[in-house]
Design a protein around this motif. Structure first.
Motif, PDB file in Angstrom:
ATOM      1  N   VAL A   1     -45.010   7.476 -71.123  1.00  0.00           N
ATOM      2  CA  VAL A   1     -46.203   6.721 -71.323  1.00  0.00           C
ATOM      3  C   VAL A   1     -47.497   7.446 -70.985  1.00  0.00           C
ATOM      4  CG1 VAL A   1     -46.269   6.256 -68.729  1.00  0.00           C
ATOM      5  CG2 VAL A   1     -47.179   4.427 -70.480  1.00  0.00           C
ATOM      6  N   GLN A   2     -48.637   7.295 -71.692  1.00  0.00           N
ATOM      7  CA  GLN A   2     -49.748   7.987 -71.608  1.00  0.00           C
ATOM      8  C   GLN A   2     -50.494   7.606 -70.128  1.00  0.00           C
ATOM      9  OE1 GLN A   2     -52.061   7.069 -74.869  1.00  0.00           O
ATOM     10  NE2 GLN A   2     -51.249   8.308 -76.135  1.00  0.00           N
ATOM     11  N   PRO A   3     -51.069   8.589 -69.756  1.00  0.00           N
ATOM     12  CA  PRO A   3     -52.064   8.151 -68.546  1.00  0.00           C
ATOM     13  C   PRO A   3     -52.669   6.844 -68.564  1.00  0.00           C
ATOM     14  CG  PRO A   3     -52.086  10.710 -69.018  1.00  0.00           C
ATOM     15  CD  PRO A   3     -51.544   9.962 -70.211  1.00  0.00           C
TER      16      PRO A   3
ATOM     17  N   ASN B   1     -48.347   0.525 -62.516  1.00  0.00           N
ATOM     18  CA  ASN B   1     -49.865   0.416 -63.154  1.00  0.00           C
ATOM     19  C   ASN B   1     -50.862   1.634 -63.214  1.00  0.00           C
ATOM     20  OD1 ASN B   1     -48.923  -2.128 -64.395  1.00  0.00           O
ATOM     21  ND2 ASN B   1     -50.134  -3.181 -62.625  1.00  0.00           N
ATOM     22  N   SER B   2     -51.590   1.866 -64.032  1.00  0.00           N
ATOM     23  CA  SER B   2     -52.471   3.045 -64.109  1.00  0.00           C
ATOM     24  C   SER B   2     -51.835   4.216 -63.793  1.00  0.00           C
ATOM     25  CB  SER B   2     -53.516   2.788 -62.802  1.00  0.00           C
ATOM     26  OG  SER B   2     -54.218   1.627 -62.981  1.00  0.00           O
ATOM     27  N   LEU B   3     -50.760   4.407 -64.244  1.00  0.00           N
ATOM     28  CA  LEU B   3     -50.045   5.854 -64.054  1.00  0.00           C
ATOM     29  C   LEU B   3     -50.868   6.950 -64.403  1.00  0.00           C
ATOM     30  CD1 LEU B   3     -46.572   4.122 -65.597  1.00  0.00           C
ATOM     31  CD2 LEU B   3     -46.705   5.214 -63.439  1.00  0.00           C
ATOM     32  N   LYS B   4     -50.201   7.861 -63.666  1.00  0.00           N
ATOM     33  CA  LYS B   4     -51.098   9.419 -63.606  1.00  0.00           C
ATOM     34  C   LYS B   4     -49.842  10.417 -64.051  1.00  0.00           C
ATOM     35  CE  LYS B   4     -53.976   7.761 -59.920  1.00  0.00           C
ATOM     36  NZ  LYS B   4     -54.694   8.263 -58.389  1.00  0.00           N
ATOM     37  N   PRO B   5     -50.185  11.643 -64.253  1.00  0.00           N
ATOM     38  CA  PRO B   5     -49.452  12.388 -64.602  1.00  0.00           C
ATOM     39  C   PRO B   5     -48.557  12.904 -63.384  1.00  0.00           C
ATOM     40  CG  PRO B   5     -51.361  13.037 -65.800  1.00  0.00           C
ATOM     41  CD  PRO B   5     -51.778  11.860 -65.180  1.00  0.00           C
ATOM     42  N   GLU B   6     -49.076  12.934 -62.111  1.00  0.00           N
ATOM     43  CA  GLU B   6     -48.418  13.161 -60.905  1.00  0.00           C
ATOM     44  C   GLU B   6     -47.279  12.224 -60.605  1.00  0.00           C
ATOM     45  OE1 GLU B   6     -51.774  12.960 -61.323  1.00  0.00           O
ATOM     46  OE2 GLU B   6     -52.930  12.329 -59.723  1.00  0.00           O
TER      47      GLU B   6
ATOM     48  N   THR C   1     -42.026   9.954 -67.385  1.00  0.00           N
ATOM     49  CA  THR C   1     -42.919  10.865 -67.700  1.00  0.00           C
ATOM     50  C   THR C   1     -44.220  10.461 -67.953  1.00  0.00           C
ATOM     51  OG1 THR C   1     -40.936  12.142 -68.640  1.00  0.00           O
ATOM     52  CG2 THR C   1     -43.400  12.965 -69.432  1.00  0.00           C
ATOM     53  N   VAL C   2     -45.385  10.954 -67.456  1.00  0.00           N
ATOM     54  CA  VAL C   2     -46.804  10.418 -67.734  1.00  0.00           C
ATOM     55  C   VAL C   2     -47.453  11.506 -68.430  1.00  0.00           C
ATOM     56  CG1 VAL C   2     -48.831   9.374 -66.909  1.00  0.00           C
ATOM     57  CG2 VAL C   2     -46.445   8.808 -65.580  1.00  0.00           C
TER      58      VAL C   2
END
Length: 120
Positions: free
Chosen positions: A12-14, A83-88, A117-118
């Motif tokens: 998913v994208q950030p 929600n609001s996923l971050k690369p970390e 995976t973000v």
């Protein structure tokens, strides 16, 4: 034989969202707490969120306000809305259940893990 089967991981994208599910199956007498842990490469496994049979929740500080844990006791299933996923947030996510199988003792069970995976 008790099993925990996870689903819902992916790329998913950030800023995007994912929903993880984990269903417990087999001869289960009762389920106490259920939770989600994650392990990123080179890091220790950490608690993300947990929920008791009564619905009380606990979250890691890093996901508060972004992730929501819930469960359906009738289906022996726990969910993690992210929600609001971050690369970390990139990691393998593991489901955990503190449960008592029929005719056995209370134990902690783990799912096989699902990759989140973000990345853009």
């Amino acid at each position: 034989q008790v099993q925990l089967v996870e689903s819902g991981g992916g790329l998913v994208q950030p800023g995007g969202s994912l929903r993880l599910s984990c269903a417990a199956s087999g001869s289960i007498f009762s389920i106490n707490a259920m939770g989600w842990y994650r392990q990123a490469p080179g890091k220790q496994r950490e608690l993300v969120a947990s929920i008791t049979s009564g619905g009380s929740t606990n979250y890691a500080d890093s996901v508060k306000g972004r992730f929501t844990i819930s469960r359906d006791n009738a289906k022996n299933t726990v969910y993690l809305q992210m929600n609001s996923l971050k690369p970390e947030d990139t990691a393998v996510y593991y489901c955990n259940a503190d449960l008592t199988p029929v005719g056995s003792y209370r134990l902690s069970y783990w799912g096989q893990g699902t990759q989140v995976t973000v990345s853009s």
